[in-house]
Design a protein around this motif. Sequence first.
Motif: not given
Length: 132
Positions: A109-122
């Motif tokens: 429940d406490n995970i807001s999002n799943y992001l794949i590296k690399p992460i950008s400033a945008q």
Amino acid sequence: MKKVDIACIIDDDPIFVFGTKKIMKLANFCNNFMVFHNGEEAINNLKPIIEANEPSLPDVILLDLNMPIMDGWQFLDEFVKIPCEKEITIYIVTSSIDPQDLARAKAYDNISNYLIKPISAQKLQELLTEAG
């Protein structure tokens, strides 16, 4: 758009940590950082802060999954057991594109999002807008 006070990065890759901190500074994402190199180090440092209800608790956690000693999943399993009054936004930031990892992340429940590296400033700016 609300600026985050404390962002916590839990990742064993020094290049990712360096780059993410730099991007966060450029994006004016947060005031301060906490950096831990594995889940065990993070739990050992965050648990006393949470239990004491100290104001130095992070607002956002960027969590890698694949780390030595204690991985991101093990960290999450321990972290969710700690009663916490403050809502902490957790983003998984990983190189894993495994559909099983994505499905497993949705079970928390406490995970807001799943992001794949690399992460950008945008992408950081988008997260900040979501959180604000």
